[in-house]
Design an enzyme around this catalytic site. Structure first.
Site: not given
Ligand SMILES: Cc1ncc(COP(=O)(O)O)c(C=O)c1O
Lengths: 413, 139
Positions: B50-52
């Site tokens: 995920g990006c986060q």
């Protein structure tokens, strides 16, 4: 009759009231909006200007002979003049409306590189660029068979100038760098870098997305060849931005998009292109956006850059000091010269967890890599929590952030 | 227990929390306490980026049921993973691929499963259902 009295200086609380969104709640809490670097909120003046445009003034620009179309064209060109004045560009023809910083950079990377970058040449960027100022150059370099060079930074998040200068040689055909880092707030010494690059005849593109909302920029004083920024980060609408380019470059560069507006004559055999700025403005532009952007510039002027800079500087110092007191908290980006951004991580705590718990408390920050993945890799971290300021933020916002972080850490640790 | 029974049980449990803090403290505890995956599976091939935050997911079939183990670098993400695993692990492939995970919205954690959070959870659920689908096809 012109009034000569200077208007009374409005208080910060009065200015905050210009922004209707700041009055809403988030998760049942009053909103502390600390994500203006991603996109700023809009003042009533801009919102109403756009509504009024659609209600009363809308027609396509640069085409109709009738009154409303001419009025729309006048308003559109007034906005261009306001943008010219904002950055002190020599002429309005050098001010091109684009969709935003990303498009501004893509336009230059694509058009300039086709004409001026050859196999074996190089483009120099820095380690702190936004993906928007990396990927278009990667694409251009790949297309032309050129090399992408990346100037390094130190642990404080400052450019290593000697290293950067050492990377400049006659192969380098463009330097592209950010004025202010969106993830760390570092203000780069662009004027010195431009002057150094110019001694070798290398043009410089400056990504001004994070500078324009916070400081006075004079493209002539900087001697920038290209300067680009987004309307939505400077209190204007989304979908519109500015690319300034020196006429000598813009004239020499081929058009980016083809279509209506950008042509002089079209036959199926050959088209001759329109003059600047229209050569780079193919198709019906975002007229409402441009007019809204013009109003945002007026609004910023009414507050004054000096005041904006001073207030944000004080608030940044206040936030930095207060956050630094928190045990285990490390600020990422401790440059001497900084603007409006405080990015941090906390030992043993994932930024996502912190961001989620701040959200629950009505505090809007950004977490993650902020579209600067290579920079996060440079620091060996997955991302940061970033609080970014605009002139409408106050000490209460910062106090709530600090209290919110402490409360979240109590839950997480 | 069947998938929906477990979901209803979780919804009941969450009904006891007075405010968001209690709820999140519980999720954080879940995230902290569970060793969810064997170290050997925390590799690139099990990673959902995920990006986060990042998620690792491993699936194995045993006696016609799918056993999931997973982990995340963010503790809230991990806590939610623990709930998802409680619901989906040990179920039949067909039930997994057809599952309607309504409990997430009912307990007020929907935002963590929104694609804009890009914390890896949406992709993880998709991946779990894909496993369900793939194992169903096996003779
Ligand atoms: C430094 C910098 N450059 C470029 C961009 C891209 O701007 P936009 O998405 O408005 O095109 C941003 C926005 O996040 C930025 O912060």
């Amino acid at each position: 009759m012109e009034s000569t009295a200077t208007p009374a200086i409005r208080t910060l609380e009065e200015i905050r009231k210009d922004f209707p969104l700041l009055e809403r709640e988030m998760n049942g809490q009053p909103l502390a909006f600390l994500d203006s670097a991603a996109s700023s909120q809009k003042p009533n003046a801009v919102i109403q200007k756009i509504a009024r445009y659609y209600e009363q003034e809308h027609a396509n620009v640069h085409r109709g002979v009738y009154q409303i179309s001419q009025e729309a064209t006048t308003a559109f060109e007034e906005a261009r003049e306001l943008a010219r004045e904002l950055i002190n560009a020599p002429s309005a023809e050098e001010v091109i409306f684009v969709r935003g910083t990303t498009e501004g950079i893509n336009l230059v990377a694509s058009s300039y590189s086709r004409k001026f970058i050859q196999q074996g040449d190089a483009v120099l960027i820095t380690a702190m660029e936004h993906h928007s100022n990396i990927v278009p150059w990667q694409m251009a370099c790949e297309a032309q068979g050129a090399e992408l060079r990346v100037a390094p930074i130190n642990d404080a998040g400052e450019l290593l100038l000697e290293e950067l200068y050492a990377m400049l040689d006659d192969k380098v055909k463009m330097v592209a760098l950010t004025h202010v880092s969106n993830s760390m707030g570092t203000i780069n010494p662009v004027k010195s870098i431009i002057s150094r690059a110019h001694t070798l005849g290398i043009p410089v593109l400056v990504d001004g997305a994070q500078a324009i909302p916070h400081m006075k920029v004079d493209v002539q004083e900087l001697d920038a060849d290209f300067y680009t920024f987004s309307g939505h980060k400077m209190f204007g609408p989304t979908g519109v931005g500015i690319l300034y380019g020196k006429r000598e470059w813009l004239d020499a560069m081929p058009p980016y998009h083809g279509g209506g507006e950008m042509i002089k004559t079209v036959t199926f055999e050959k088209t001759t292109y329109n003059e600047l700025p229209h050569k780079f403005e193919a198709g019906t532009p975002d007229i409402a956006g441009v007019i809204g952007l013009g109003e945002a510039i007026r609004y910023m002027n009414s507050i004054g850059h000096g005041r904006i800079q001073e207030h944000e500087h004080n608030l940044l110092a206040y936030a930095t000091e207060a956050l630094s007191q928190i045990e285990g908290l490390r600020i990422i980006g401790t440059a001497q010269d900084k603007a409006s951004v405080v990015s941090f991580i906390v030992d043993g705590v994932h930024p996502y967890d912190l961001g989620a718990l701040l959200d629950k408390q009505g505090i809007a920050v950004r977490t993650g890599h902020h579209c600067t993945q290579p920079l996060m890799d440079r620091f060996g971290i997955p991302g940061t929590v970033r609080a970014s300021l605009a002139f409408y933020n106050n000490q209460t916002d910062i106090d709530r952030l600090v209290a919110g972080v402490k409360r979240a850490l109590n839950m997480l640790r | 227990m069947e998938i929906n029974q477990i979901q209803d049980e979780i919804i009941d449990e969450f009904g006891f929390f007075g405010d968001w803090m209690e709820k999140y403290e519980y999720i954080i505890d879940l995230g902290k306490s569970l060793p969810l995956i064997e170290e050997q599976y925390k590799d690139e091939s099990h990673l959902i980026k995920g990006c986060q935050s990042q998620v690792w997911l491993h699936a194995a079939e045993m006696d016609g049921k799918v056993q999931f183990t997973a982990d995340s670098d963010a503790v809230i993400t991990k806590g939610i993973i623990a709930l998802l695993i409680r619901v989906l692990s040990g179920q039949k492939p067909k039930d997994i691929s057809h599952a309607d995970l309504y409990f997430i919205e009912k307990i007020g954690l929907k935002e963590h499963l929104s694609p804009t959070r890009s914390n890896g959870l949406v992709s993880m659920v998709k991946q779990m259902k894909m496993y369900g689908l793939a194992l169903q096809a096996k003779p």
